[in-house]
Design a protein around this motif. Structure first.
Motif, PDB file in Angstrom:
ATOM      1  N   MET A 125       0.560  -0.986  -0.512  1.00  0.00           N
ATOM      2  CA  MET A 125       0.054  -0.199   0.059  1.00  0.00           C
ATOM      3  C   MET A 125       1.086   1.413   0.305  1.00  0.00           C
ATOM      4  O   MET A 125       0.633   2.587   1.045  1.00  0.00           O
ATOM      5  N   ALA A 145       2.126  -0.452   4.884  1.00  0.00           N
ATOM      6  CA  ALA A 145       0.970  -1.841   4.759  1.00  0.00           C
ATOM      7  C   ALA A 145       1.294  -2.979   3.537  1.00  0.00           C
ATOM      8  O   ALA A 145       1.984  -2.057   2.898  1.00  0.00           O
ATOM      9  N   ALA A 196     -11.280  -4.126   0.531  1.00  0.00           N
ATOM     10  CA  ALA A 196     -11.119  -3.127   1.167  1.00  0.00           C
ATOM     11  C   ALA A 196     -10.429  -2.117   0.607  1.00  0.00           C
ATOM     12  O   ALA A 196     -10.599  -0.391   0.898  1.00  0.00           O
ATOM     13  N   VAL A 200     -10.683   2.394   0.193  1.00  0.00           N
ATOM     14  CA  VAL A 200     -10.035   3.342   0.731  1.00  0.00           C
ATOM     15  C   VAL A 200      -8.718   3.621  -0.188  1.00  0.00           C
ATOM     16  O   VAL A 200      -7.700   4.181  -0.459  1.00  0.00           O
ATOM     17  N   PRO A 204     -11.451   6.451  -3.603  1.00  0.00           N
ATOM     18  CA  PRO A 204     -10.422   7.859  -3.364  1.00  0.00           C
ATOM     19  C   PRO A 204      -9.875   8.139  -4.656  1.00  0.00           C
ATOM     20  O   PRO A 204     -10.626   9.356  -5.218  1.00  0.00           O
ATOM     21  N   ARG A 313      -0.899  -1.180  14.228  1.00  0.00           N
ATOM     22  CA  ARG A 313      -0.538  -2.308  13.868  1.00  0.00           C
ATOM     23  C   ARG A 313      -0.729  -3.556  14.857  1.00  0.00           C
ATOM     24  O   ARG A 313       0.580  -3.371  15.109  1.00  0.00           O
TER      25      ARG A 313
ATOM     26  N   ALA B 222     -10.180  -2.445   6.890  1.00  0.00           N
ATOM     27  CA  ALA B 222      -9.533  -1.590   5.829  1.00  0.00           C
ATOM     28  C   ALA B 222      -9.327  -0.667   6.081  1.00  0.00           C
ATOM     29  O   ALA B 222      -7.898  -0.005   5.365  1.00  0.00           O
ATOM     30  N   GLN B 223      -9.277   0.125   7.868  1.00  0.00           N
ATOM     31  CA  GLN B 223      -8.521   1.251   7.492  1.00  0.00           C
ATOM     32  C   GLN B 223      -6.529   0.862   7.709  1.00  0.00           C
ATOM     33  O   GLN B 223      -5.928   1.475   7.483  1.00  0.00           O
ATOM     34  N   SER B 224      -6.470  -0.923   7.989  1.00  0.00           N
ATOM     35  CA  SER B 224      -4.833  -0.684   8.086  1.00  0.00           C
ATOM     36  C   SER B 224      -4.151  -0.616   7.315  1.00  0.00           C
ATOM     37  O   SER B 224      -3.567  -0.224   6.847  1.00  0.00           O
ATOM     38  N   LEU B 225      -5.657  -0.883   5.261  1.00  0.00           N
ATOM     39  CA  LEU B 225      -4.489  -0.766   4.682  1.00  0.00           C
ATOM     40  C   LEU B 225      -4.847   0.596   3.747  1.00  0.00           C
ATOM     41  O   LEU B 225      -4.270   0.321   2.478  1.00  0.00           O
ATOM     42  N   ALA B 226      -5.525   1.483   4.684  1.00  0.00           N
ATOM     43  CA  ALA B 226      -5.633   2.763   3.739  1.00  0.00           C
ATOM     44  C   ALA B 226      -4.244   3.189   3.619  1.00  0.00           C
ATOM     45  O   ALA B 226      -3.328   3.001   4.671  1.00  0.00           O
ATOM     46  N   ALA B 227      -3.718   3.677   3.001  1.00  0.00           N
ATOM     47  CA  ALA B 227      -2.758   5.095   2.700  1.00  0.00           C
ATOM     48  C   ALA B 227      -2.814   6.669   2.125  1.00  0.00           C
ATOM     49  O   ALA B 227      -4.189   6.667   2.332  1.00  0.00           O
ATOM     50  N   PHE B 230      -5.819   8.128   0.750  1.00  0.00           N
ATOM     51  CA  PHE B 230      -7.386   8.547   1.524  1.00  0.00           C
ATOM     52  C   PHE B 230      -7.314   9.116   2.512  1.00  0.00           C
ATOM     53  O   PHE B 230      -7.826  10.019   2.643  1.00  0.00           O
TER      54      PHE B 230
END
Lengths: 342, 342
Positions: A125, A145, A196, A200, A204, A313, B222-227, B230
Motif C-alpha cells: 500500500m 502496509a 477493502a 480506501v 478515493p 497495527r 480497511a483502515q489498516s490498508l488505507a494509505a 485515503f
C-alpha cells in the motif's frame, strides 16, 4: 543470510516504480537479487547504475529456476497472464508472489494455470503518482502496509488438510521480503482485500477525478479561489489514467459496491440540502465521527515523538506450520494486524 | 501610514482563527488595530499577551465610530445579523467588511439593513481545521486568495451612476488590508463567488465526509490498508461539523448544483463499471485532463525555485474611481486575477 532474511535469491519481473523500489531496497540490504525489465533502454540505464538486470525474460527465469529464487511479479495486470505462462515454461518449480493492486484478478490467472500451490499474493500500500524505473526509490515501503494473501492455506485448513511445507516456506519468505523493505505484512484473504481497497484506495481515486472535473468546470475564477481542501482532494487525479483504469476496472464488482454506498450518502446529502430548511447535519456528523475513529486507530503512529516509528497495527509473531497458525492469520486479519516471522 | 497601508484604524469583531490571525498580522505591521472577542476568558488571554482587545461590544464599536475605523466582521454566519444591528446602533458611519465564507447570505443581511453603501464583502481562502484565538497565527494568509466583492459598484455602474467616494475609499482600504496580510485580493461578484466556492471548497468537504464514512464502514482491516490517497481525501472531514454545516447550508443552492454535477459523473462511472466490460476510461481521462489544466494554471507558484513566491494570478493595478475601473474589475474577475491598489 540471517534467519529473518528471505531464504533464497529474489528475481523481480518488472522494474517499474514498485519492482524497482523493491530491487533497490534489497540491494541495499545486500540480498541476492536480480530483475527483468521489458524496456531495453531502461535496462541499459539500470545496468550502468550497477544493478543486476536484463531484458531477456526466458534467461532471467531460467536463472531463477537454477538457483531456486522467489519470483516477484511486478508488471501491470494486463501482462500478468503472459508472465505466468513464461514462468510455467522456464521456472516450473519457483515460488511466486506479486505486487498487483487487485488480488482476485491475479488469483484467477494463477488458478487457471494450476499454480495455486506455489503462489502467495502481495500488494504494497505505497506508491506515488509517478511510474517507471526512473522514479523507483529506496525506502518507498517504510511503514507501509503490505497485504499478503493466504487463501490457499485457508482452503487447505477448511478441508482439514495440512498446508504443504513448500507453501508454508514460500509464505514465510514473502513475509520476510516485506520485512526487509521495512513494510508491515498484513495477512488478508483475496475477497476481503479487494473489498477493502475498493473503499480506501479505488474510491478515493474516483472521487478525486470527479472533484477535479467539477472544479475545472468552474473555470479560471474557481481555480483562482481553490485552496487546500481542493488541492488535497484532487491530488491523486494526477495519476496516469491507464493506471487508474487498471486498478478500478479489474476491481469493478467491489468498487461498484463502494460507489453505491457513496452515491447513496451523496444523494441523501443533496436532497437534505435542497430542502426548504437546508441541512447537512447528518453527513457532517457521521463524516466527522468516522474521521475521528480513523485518526484514533492510527494514533500511535502519528502522536509519537520518538524517532522510532511505532506501528499502530497489532503484531502477531507467527511460525508457519505451527498448530492453528492459519486460524491465527484469520484473527490477525480481522484486526487489520501485521505479522512477523520468527 | 504609508500610502499602501489601510488609511484608518481597523476594528476586528470576532477573534477566532481568521479574525485573530488578521489581528496578529496587523499588529506585526504596527498598524493601529483592536478587536472584540465575545469570550471573556479568551479576551483575558489575548490581553495578557499584550493585544488591544475587549469583550465589550458596544464599547469597541463606539471606539471604532470615534476614530473612523474599518470594521471587520469575523464571526460565524449565524451571528452576523446581530453584529450588524450593533454596528447600526454604535458605529453608524463606519465602513464594514467581513470574512464569512458565503457572500450571498451576508449580503442579504446587509441589504435588509440598508447598509450596502458602506459594505465591501471579503473571504480569505485560507484556514485550518482548527478554530479559536488559540489557533490564530501570523502569516496564515500569505499567498492565499482573498475574495473581495464589488456588487454595489457593479450595480451603480449598470445604472450609469458613479460609485460614491465613500465606497471607493472603503473598497481601496479593504484591498490594502489584504495586501498588509500578504494575501492576494481577487475581485468577484457575490453570485460568482458562491458558485465557485461551492465547487472548490464546499464540494471537497462533502466528498471528504462521504469518503470517511465509506472507508470507516470497511472496518479496521480497511483502515489498516488505507494509505496516502485515503488520508488526503478525508483530511477536511476532520473539520468541526458545525463549521461544515455553516458553510454548506448557507450556500445550499450553489452547492446543490455542484453536487448534481458530481452525482451525474459518479453515476455514469458506476454504470460503466457495472457493465459486462467494466470501464472507467471516460472519467479517468477527463479527471486527468482537468487536474493537468489546474496544475498548469497554478504552475508558476509551484515550479519557481526562487524564495520569492511568484503569483500565478494576473495582476491589475487599480485606482478606484478612475475611468472604467468597475469594468476593469469585471475583466480581472473573469481571469481570476488579483488587484493591487496604487
Amino acid at each position: 543470510m540471517s534467519p529473518s532474511d528471505v531464504q533464497r535469491p529474489i528475481c523481480i519481473i518488472g522494474l517499474g516504480l514498485i519492482g524497482g523500489s523493491v530491487l533497490r531496497d534489497l540491494v541495499a540490504r545486500k540480498h541476492p537479487v536480480y530483475g527483468y525489465n521489458h524496456s531495453t533502454s531502461r535496462t541499459r540505464i539500470a545496468l550502468k547504475q550497477g544493478f543486476d538486470v536484463t531484458d531477456n525474460l526466458p534467461e532471467v527465469l531460467a536463472r531463477a529456476e537454477a538457483d531456486g529464487a522467489l519470483i516477484v511479479i511486478a508488471v501491470p495486470m494486463n501482462a500478468v497472464g503472459s508472465i505466468l505462462d513464461a514462468i510455467a515454461e522456464h521456472a516450473p518449480t519457483c515460488g511466486i508472489t506479486d505486487v498487483v493492486s487487485v488480488k482476485s484478478a491475479v488469483r484467477e490467472q494463477v488458478q487457471q494455470r494450476n499454480m495455486n500451490d506455489r503462489y502467495v499474493g502481495g500488494h504494497p500500500m505505497a506508491g506515488t503518482a509517478l511510474s517507471g524505473w526512473e522514479h523507483s526509490q529506496k525506502g518507498l515501503f517504510s511503514g507501509a502496509a503490505w497485504a499478503i494473501t493466504y487463501d490457499y492455506a485457508d482452503e487447505c485448513d477448511a478441508r482439514g488438510e495440512r498446508v504443504p511445507k513448500f507453501w508454508e516456506d514460500l509464505f514465510a519468505d514473502v513475509v520476510r521480503m516485506t520485512q526487509m523493505v521495512h513494510a508491515e505484512a498484513v495477512p488478508v484473504r483475496v475477497a476481503n482485500h479487494d473489498a477493502a481497497v475498493a473503499r480506501v484506495s479505488h474510491l478515493p481515486h474516483v472521487l478525486a477525478e470527479v472533484l477535479a472535473i467539477v472544479g475545472d468546470n468552474g473555470g479560471i475564477l474557481a481555480q483562482s479561489l481553490a485552496a487546500g481542501s481542493f488541492k488535497d482532494g484532487t491530488r491523486v487525479a494526477g495519476t496516469t489514467p491507464a493506471l487508474v483504469r487498471q486498478m478500478c476496472e479489474t476491481n469493478a464488482p467491489a468498487l461498484v459496491d463502494a460507489l453505491d454506498e457513496a452515491l447513496h450518502l451523496l444523494q441523501d446529502a443533496r436532497d437534505s440540502l435542497a430542502a426548504p430548511q437546508p441541512s447537512i447535519e447528518e453527513l457532517a456528523d457521521a463524516g466527522y465521527r468516522a474521521r475521528t475513529r480513523i485518526d484514533a486507530r492510527s494514533g500511535a503512529r502519528k502522536e509519537s515523538v520518538s524517532p522510532i516509528k511505532i506501528s499502530s497495527r497489532p503484531v502477531l509473531r507467527l511460525h508457519p506450520g505451527a498448530p492453528h497458525w492459519v486460524g491465527q492469520l484469520r484473527q490477525s486479519e480481522s484486526l487489520g494486524g501485521r505479522i512477523e516471522i520468527f
